[in-house]
Design an enzyme around this catalytic site. Structure first.
Site: not given
Length: 286
Positions: A48-50
């Site tokens: 969902s996020e990096t």
């Protein structure tokens, strides 16, 4: 093509046990990486996020974070803020003040240990508040598959990702949702259902939360456990007297997770905290 090696961590944020929260990838000392490479790597991780950690531009910050989803960059997100801070500290970072200060797209975000010993970030100011326009609310109800009358309350509570927050009557109504992302295209919608008082008193959990994110093409996903959404919900519900000054929510059941998020009002600020568990540590070549 010349490639460089960077420190890489993957952590589990807001979990209540092993592998029960929201995973996050963190790349260290990424100052020389271009935006297109960051975006490509975030699509490749498919989390969902990096997050990419860089030297700060603001003299009041300890580090700068650039936060990418598979669809693009965010000015702020909650579980990446806690996870990035935990990785920065584990890599030897030392705060100059009582709190670690992260620089990101919405400005400076302090992070510190809360009363439980977990990291917590101070919710940034809301960029947009107020009532949701009637036609948009009708579209959201259709996208969630609920009757408009089932929506107890709704508001804009945008702290960067553009959240619209919806309150349904029960936690069961929230867990039963089956969203249609084609209808919700272009929207980030957070939904909360308060637990019955008896159940809340028994296990200390105030509400169940879900987060639905759809891009402009109608492709979407459910975020397992969401710090920015829970910050927005706290800023909405606590001042309104709907939520107590300190509470715990659960999120992720529909994704096979068991996330727990702590929300607390201290003075005029809302702090959002949870656990961060290291999972993977190594290097990545980009």
């Amino acid at each position: 093509m010349t490639m460089r090696t960077y420190g890489f961590h993957q952590v589990d944020v807001f979990g209540s046990g092993p592998l029960s929260g929201n995973p996050l990838a963190v790349v260290l000392e990424a100052d020389d990486l271009g935006e297109s490479t960051m975006a490509s790597f975030a699509r490749w991780t498919n989390l969902s996020e990096t997050v990419f950690l860089l030297r700060p531009n603001d003299p009041g910050a300890d580090y700068r974070a650039r936060i990418f989803t598979p669809f693009g960059e965010l000015p702020f997100a909650g579980h990446p803020t806690l996870g990035a801070c935990a990785v920065w500290l584990a890599a030897g970072g030392q705060a100059r003040e009582d709190a670690v200060v992260q620089e990101c797209g919405v400005g400076l975000v302090p992070v510190r240990r809360d009363a439980s010993g977990e990291l917590a970030f101070r919710a940034p100011p809301l960029l947009r508040t107020g009532a949701v326009e009637s036609p948009l609310l009708s579209r959201i109800a259709d996208g969630l598959g609920v009757d408009p009358d089932a929506i107890v309350d709704a508001a804009w509570a945008d702290n960067g990702p553009g959240w619209i927050v919806i309150r349904l009557g029960t936690e069961d109504a929230v867990t039963a949702l089956r969203p249609d992302y084609a209808v919700l295209k272009g929207l980030n919608v957070g939904v909360i259902g308060l637990r019955a008082k008896e159940a809340a008193a028994r296990d200390g959990v105030f509400a169940e939360v879900r987060a639905f994110c759809a891009d402009d093409e109608g492709k979407g996903f459910e975020d397992p456990v969401t710090g920015s959404l829970n910050a927005a919900l706290g800023q909405w519900l606590i001042p309104a007297g709907i939520a107590p000054a300190a509470y715990v929510i659960t999120q992720g059941r529909a994704c096979g997770r068991a996330g727990r998020v702590r929300v607390r009002a201290i003075g005029d600020a809302i702090w959002v905290g949870g656990g961060v568990t290291p999972c993977i540590r190594g290097t990545v070549s980009l």
